[in-house]
Design a protein around this motif. Structure first.
Motif, mmCIF file in Angstrom:
data_model
loop_
_atom_site.group_PDB
_atom_site.id
_atom_site.type_symbol
_atom_site.label_atom_id
_atom_site.label_comp_id
_atom_site.label_asym_id
_atom_site.label_seq_id
_atom_site.Cartn_x
_atom_site.Cartn_y
_atom_site.Cartn_z
ATOM 1 N N ASP A 291 -17.359 16.809 -48.879
ATOM 2 C CA ASP A 291 -16.710 15.716 -48.129
ATOM 3 C C ASP A 291 -17.417 15.445 -46.805
ATOM 4 O O ASP A 291 -17.738 14.312 -46.477
ATOM 5 C CB ASP A 291 -15.250 16.065 -47.812
ATOM 6 N N GLU A 292 -17.612 16.536 -46.047
ATOM 7 C CA GLU A 292 -18.101 16.370 -44.668
ATOM 8 C C GLU A 292 -19.574 15.991 -44.612
ATOM 9 O O GLU A 292 -20.010 15.339 -43.684
ATOM 10 C CB GLU A 292 -17.888 17.669 -43.884
ATOM 11 N N ARG A 293 -20.339 16.478 -45.580
ATOM 12 C CA ARG A 293 -21.787 16.262 -45.516
ATOM 13 C C ARG A 293 -22.266 15.376 -46.648
ATOM 14 O O ARG A 293 -23.477 15.302 -46.915
ATOM 15 C CB ARG A 293 -22.514 17.606 -45.522
ATOM 16 N N ASP A 294 -21.281 14.786 -47.331
ATOM 17 C CA ASP A 294 -21.618 13.812 -48.354
ATOM 18 C C ASP A 294 -22.601 14.390 -49.378
ATOM 19 O O ASP A 294 -23.622 13.763 -49.678
ATOM 20 C CB ASP A 294 -22.233 12.585 -47.657
ATOM 21 N N ASP A 295 -22.289 15.567 -49.885
ATOM 22 C CA ASP A 295 -23.194 16.223 -50.829
ATOM 23 C C ASP A 295 -22.464 16.467 -52.156
ATOM 24 O O ASP A 295 -21.764 17.467 -52.322
ATOM 25 C CB ASP A 295 -23.672 17.563 -50.240
ATOM 26 N N PRO A 296 -22.620 15.562 -53.109
ATOM 27 C CA PRO A 296 -21.873 15.680 -54.374
ATOM 28 C C PRO A 296 -22.222 16.933 -55.177
ATOM 29 O O PRO A 296 -21.422 17.389 -55.997
ATOM 30 C CB PRO A 296 -22.265 14.408 -55.149
ATOM 31 N N ASN A 299 -19.619 19.545 -54.820
ATOM 32 C CA ASN A 299 -18.454 19.246 -55.649
ATOM 33 C C ASN A 299 -18.656 19.720 -57.083
ATOM 34 O O ASN A 299 -17.777 20.352 -57.685
ATOM 35 C CB ASN A 299 -18.258 17.736 -55.711
#
Ligand code: ATP
Length: 341
Positions: A291-296, A299
């Motif tokens: 979420d915070e570092r936009d790293d899918p 996830n």
């Protein structure tokens, strides 16, 4: 993208469950590199403070930490490592998701609640006085700043997670000023900004009774510090014990992920501790990074690990606290064998 994460192995069962968790994250391809720091007895053994400044600095520098349980020596002169860490980094929101796990039979099904605990004040203020030879006193502190801050955080969190209702447990009928302020802050934030969320208040004794009668009636619980501590363990007992409840501490200067359990000295060094609570905390950490570092990728790795430990549990491959036959490392291997994709 590789994320540098501070890891604190901690004391007691901490190093064992941390090693198992790191092994699983590595096998799952988590894009993290570990910066190892010390706290607790492990730091004292190296002749340092129980919470070295260097550890605080590294967490501030990298923003995210995975922490094993730390023991605070009993006696005068030592403030709890956990309390210090939360205070010095202003980690004001503790979040503990409490859910049933497949393959872990418990009295209740459909438990899916999240505890949001104010982490910086209340009876954890550490202000204690010897008033007379006969009388000692402990000060419960509540500030408008912290009460409003946690209320905003909880409603924002509930909204983002599409949760339906927040319930505040309190004792404002007795502690009119401190719990009263906590309650009024939650009411205000709800009324002004979050009509989308149902809001409920329960006196904590009645709330605890309802929790053990039917925990599935609760969604998000918002609690001051001490109530949050006690109710977290109570809720852990509803879903299989301390071995299965993860936690996260969020603040403006960083986030620290740790299991709800302590260092469990009775089973330390025996290779039987359940690493699941710390592993689940690491999954929360990966989702936070996503979420915070936009790293899918974080996830995806988190989902793979979840799938693997759920499958292991469903197949009865669990540690002894959950009725299974495995030790710490054997459970980690069972999870790794079930990683897919
Ligand atoms: P603290 O005061 O540091 O929170 P505590 O006294 O509440 O610690 P814990 O260390 O949290 O106690 O654990 C209580 C008991 O639960 C332990 O003694 C142990 O038997 C069991 N336990 C806790 N964590 C685990 C785990 N990960 N795996 C297996 N058993 C555990």
């Amino acid at each position: 993208m590789t994320h540098s994460i501070v890891v604190i192995p901690g004391d007691g069962i901490g190093p064992e469950v941390t090693l198992a968790t790191k092994r699983i994250l590595a096998a799952a391809g988590a894009p993290v590199e570990w910066i190892e720091c010390q706290a607790g007895l492990a730091a004292l053994a190296q002749g340092r403070d129980v919470l070295p400044q260097e550890t605080i600095d590294e967490i501030e520098r990298y923003g995210v930490a995975l922490k094993g349980p730390c023991t605070t020596p009993v006696g005068e002169g030592f403030i709890s490592v956990n309390v210090q860490l939360r205070r010095r980094l202003t980690l004001y929101a503790a979040v503990r998701p409490v859910r049933n796990l497949a393959g872990v039979p418990t009295r209740f099904d459909n438990v899916d609640l999240i505890i949001v605990r104010e982490n910086t004040e209340g009876l954890y203020s550490g202000v204690e006085n010897q008033v007379t030879d006969d009388v000692v006193m402990s000060m419960k502190v509540a500030t408008q700043t912290a009460c409003m801050r946690i209320a905003h955080w909880a409603f924002r969190f509930a909204t983002r997670r599409r949760r339906k209702r927040i319930t505040v447990f309190h004792k404002a009928n007795i502690m009119k000023m401190t719990d009263g302020l906590f309650l009024r802050s939650a009411r205000r934030v709800h009324a002004h900004d979050y009509p989308n969320i149902d809001y409920q208040e329960l006196i904590i004794d009645a709330g605890c009774m309802k929790l053990v009668q039917d925990p599935s009636q609760f969604d998000v619980l918002l609690l001051e510090n001490l109530y949050g501590d006690v109710v977290s363990d109570l809720c852990a007992g509803l879903v299989g014990g301390l071995g299965v409840v993860p936690g996260a501490n969020y603040g403006e200067r960083g986030a620290v992920f740790e299991a709800v359990h302590g260092s469990a000295p009775d089973i330390a060094g025996k290779g039987v501790a359940n690493p699941l609570a710390l592993l689940m905390s690491a999954v929360m950490m990966l989702n936070h990074l996503a979420d915070e570092r936009d790293d899918p990728v974080c996830n995806q790795v988190a989902e793979r690990i979840k799938g693997a430990y759920n499958q292991a549990l469903e197949e009865g491959r669990s540690t002894r606290d959950l009725g299974g036959p495995l030790g710490t490392e054997e459970f980690a291997t069972a999870v790794i064998e079930r990683l897919r994709g």
